[in-house]
Structures are given as C-alpha cells and as structure tokens.
Enzyme design. Structure first.
Site, PDB file in Angstrom:
ATOM      1  N   ARG A   4      -5.264   5.533  -8.056  1.00 29.90           N
ATOM      2  CA  ARG A   4      -4.999   6.961  -8.156  1.00 29.90           C
ATOM      3  C   ARG A   4      -4.849   7.384  -9.616  1.00 29.90           C
ATOM      4  NH1 ARG A   4       0.069   7.540  -4.261  1.00 29.90           N
ATOM      5  NH2 ARG A   4      -0.226   9.769  -4.688  1.00 29.90           N
TER       6      ARG A   4
ATOM      7  N   LEU B  63       0.876  -1.166   0.000  1.00 27.10           N
ATOM      8  CA  LEU B  63       0.000   0.000   0.000  1.00 27.10           C
ATOM      9  C   LEU B  63       0.912   1.214   0.000  1.00 27.10           C
ATOM     10  CD1 LEU B  63      -2.680  -0.943   2.717  1.00 27.10           C
ATOM     11  CD2 LEU B  63      -2.890  -1.137   0.237  1.00 27.10           C
ATOM     12  N   ASP B  64       0.510   2.256  -0.719  1.00 26.27           N
ATOM     13  CA  ASP B  64       1.299   3.484  -0.715  1.00 26.27           C
ATOM     14  C   ASP B  64       1.422   4.020   0.708  1.00 26.27           C
ATOM     15  OD1 ASP B  64       1.463   3.332  -3.474  1.00 26.27           O
ATOM     16  OD2 ASP B  64      -0.268   4.650  -3.790  1.00 26.27           O
ATOM     17  N   LYS B  65       2.451   4.801   0.939  1.00 24.67           N
ATOM     18  CA  LYS B  65       2.696   5.361   2.275  1.00 24.67           C
ATOM     19  C   LYS B  65       1.432   5.973   2.878  1.00 24.67           C
ATOM     20  CE  LYS B  65       5.045   9.196   4.581  1.00 24.67           C
ATOM     21  NZ  LYS B  65       5.865  10.409   4.402  1.00 24.67           N
TER      22      LYS B  65
ATOM     23  N   THR C 170      -1.736   5.591   1.983  1.00 20.76           N
ATOM     24  CA  THR C 170      -2.961   4.797   1.866  1.00 20.76           C
ATOM     25  C   THR C 170      -3.076   3.939   3.117  1.00 20.76           C
ATOM     26  OG1 THR C 170      -2.880   4.728  -0.558  1.00 20.76           O
ATOM     27  CG2 THR C 170      -4.168   3.019   0.538  1.00 20.76           C
TER      28      THR C 170
END
Length: 325
Positions: free
Chosen positions: A238, A139-141, A143
């Site tokens: 995104r 997961l992105d930082k 998110t």
C-alpha cells in the site's frame, strides 16, 4: 499446565559441538526451538549442564550431559471463539488459511476478540503454547488471501527463519489507480509516518523494503498488478504503490479521494465508490515444509468483491471502445 506437556530432553555433547557455547550447542541439538527460547531456559535453570545451572556463554565439552526439563509458557491469554475458517491445508506443523477481508488477525486495541487468533485457539488449541499463537506474518484487516500459521515449535522457528532469510514466496493481486505502462521494482525503506501514527511511510530511517510489481491487465484509468514481496513491512504494498503515485483502489489510508476516470458510467461510479477496502489479495504462498523440507505452494482465488471490481473496469473499457465507432 499439565505434567505431560512439559518439554524434556537429554543429550551428550558430540565431538563436533565440543568447545562451543552452551546456547550454540543446544540450538544445534534442538533446532525446533529458537535461540532466545533456549537461552531463557538456560538462565532459568530449566536447561542444565552436568547437573548444574550454567550461563548461555559457558563452554561445553565432548561427553558433557545436557538436560532439559522445561514448562512452556502459555503464550496467549485470549479466549477461543467459534469463528469459521477456510482451511486450505493443514498437518501437524502448518495451518494454511484463506483469510477473508474484514477479519483482524491479532487482538489489539479496539479488537479484543473476534480475530483470527481467537478462531485459531478454537480450531487448533495447541497454538496457545506458541509465540503469538503461531502467527508469523500478518495480513491487514481488509486484505484478503492466503497466510500460514505455525502449529508446532519446529514450524514456528522454521517459518520465522524463512521470513527473515526472504525465502518464503508471497505474491499479491492489486488494483491501482492510474494506467501503468510496465512493471518495476520499488526499493524504499518503510517506517512509521512522522505525522500520523496510524500510517506508515517511506522514510530514510525506515527498514529496508522491496516490492516487485508487474502488469496483469490495463483499464481506462486503473491497472491490475501482481506484486511480489522481498520483505514484509507493515502496509508495504500500500505504501510503495502510493509512493509511485498509483495507490490501491479503495485504500482508506493511502488512496486519497475517490478518482473517477473520464467517461465513468453510473455503474462504474457505484462500484468504485462502494469498494470500501484496499483492493489487495494475497494470492500465492510458497515455503519449505519445516519437517520434510519439501517446497510447497498454495494459491487462493480472487474474492467475489475483487472479481466484481475487475468486471466493472473491463465493462467500462468495452463501452469506451464501442463509442469510438
């Protein structure tokens, strides 16, 4: 590496695997290990056939003796750190966590420590012997939400296979700019942005990517949507939502300048301006347990900042309706 941590196994080739390649046969006999890992052990002489070193493509025959005596490589060199984890589920094979926004998953330039990997090495030290410390998806930082980590080789192989075969179910909650009139599917390849190496983009040379989204709630100039992934490309939701001109609220890379709906109150303006991350939460995860084969599903509630954003958008709608009368 201690002596007891070595991986040892011995097999006689059964009838159904006779006349198969060595690497194919051992992948059937030891499905907990990936084909590439087994091929490496064959080439290194740690996996032998009838007492001698062979090549992965060499054929095996009924009754041949396969022996493995391998020393697993320590896959990570990062340090363990005492970082709090919200554990949703755990057993000998899986660790399911609810990742908070702001926590980087994997050490990289600019984030040498203080990451999820550092926390995992402290909480479950056995992951040091797994590729990428058991991380099979990210997961992105910024998110938040649910993600699974492998704690065993059999789990790592199974989870990677499920991701590649698109049988792992992942659903996300998001708030996007603009009023959507219905759900849809975005089927557009994603690759590195040609002009900005920090960004991804829809490009013809990219990898296939499919995102399904449906409406949850509409507001005056924003929409709460639920997204389901078929693929798992970097920044996929995104990029895809920005591609259809409905970027995520707060997205610093793909959202553009802050857009305020008509009649925005000072309260809503402050909430939108203060939401400094993409409004994206990994809500649900479904997968097949690597040992039992049981289908398991976990859900995590929306974090406080996400709920606060939704409450502010609902309040704005109520205020607009009250002014109509």
């Amino acid at each position: 590496m201690t002596e007891h941590s070595r991986i040892r196994a011995s097999f006689e080739v059964p009838h159904e695997l006779s006349d198969r390649r060595l690497d194919q046969a051992v992948s059937e006999l030891m499905p907990e290990h990936s084909r590439s890992r087994l091929q490496g052990w064959i080439r290194d002489g740690q996996l032998i056939l009838n007492g001698r070193q062979c090549k992965p493509r060499d054929k095996v025959m009924l009754g041949d003796r396969i022996e493995l005596d391998a020393e697993p490589e320590v896959q990570v060199t990062w340090k363990a750190q005492s970082i709090e984890l919200e554990v949703v589920y755990e057993d000998d094979h899986l660790l399911v966590i609810n990742k908070p926004a702001g926590l980087v998953v994997h050490p990289a330039a600019g984030h040498a420590d203080g990451t999820l990997v550092n926390a995992l090495l402290n909480y479950a030290p056995e992951v040091e012997n797994l590729p990428r410390a058991g991380i099979v998806h990210r997961l992105d930082k910024d998110t938040s939400g649910i993600m699974v980590v492998a704690r065993s080789l059999i789990a790592h192989t199974s989870l990677v296979d499920q991701l590649q075969e698109r049988t792992m179910g992942r659903e996300y909650e998001a708030v996007v700019v603009g009023e959507l009139t219905g759900g849809a599917t975005v089927d557009a390849p994603i690759g590195r942005h040609p002009g900005d190496r920090k960004k991804m983009a829809v490009v013809a040379s990219g990898k296939p990517a499919v995102t399904h989204y449906r409406l949850v709630e509409r507001f005056a100039a924003h929409t709460h949507v639920r997204c389901k992934l078929e693929s798992g490309r970097t920044h996929q939701i995104r990029v895809h939502m920005a591609q259809v001109r409905h970027p995520l609220v707060g997205d610093p890379l793909y959202g553009g300048r802050l857009r305020l709906p008509k009649g925005t109150t000072e309260e809503l303006r402050e909430v939108l301006a203060g939401f400094q991350r993409q409004a994206l939460h990994a809500r649900q995860l479904t997968l097949e347990h690597p040992e039992t084969g049981e289908m398991l599903t976990w859900e995590t509630p929306l974090p406080e900042d996400f709920e606060h954003l939704l409450a502010a958008l609902r309040q704005h709608v109520r205020e607009l309706k009250s002014h109509e009368f």
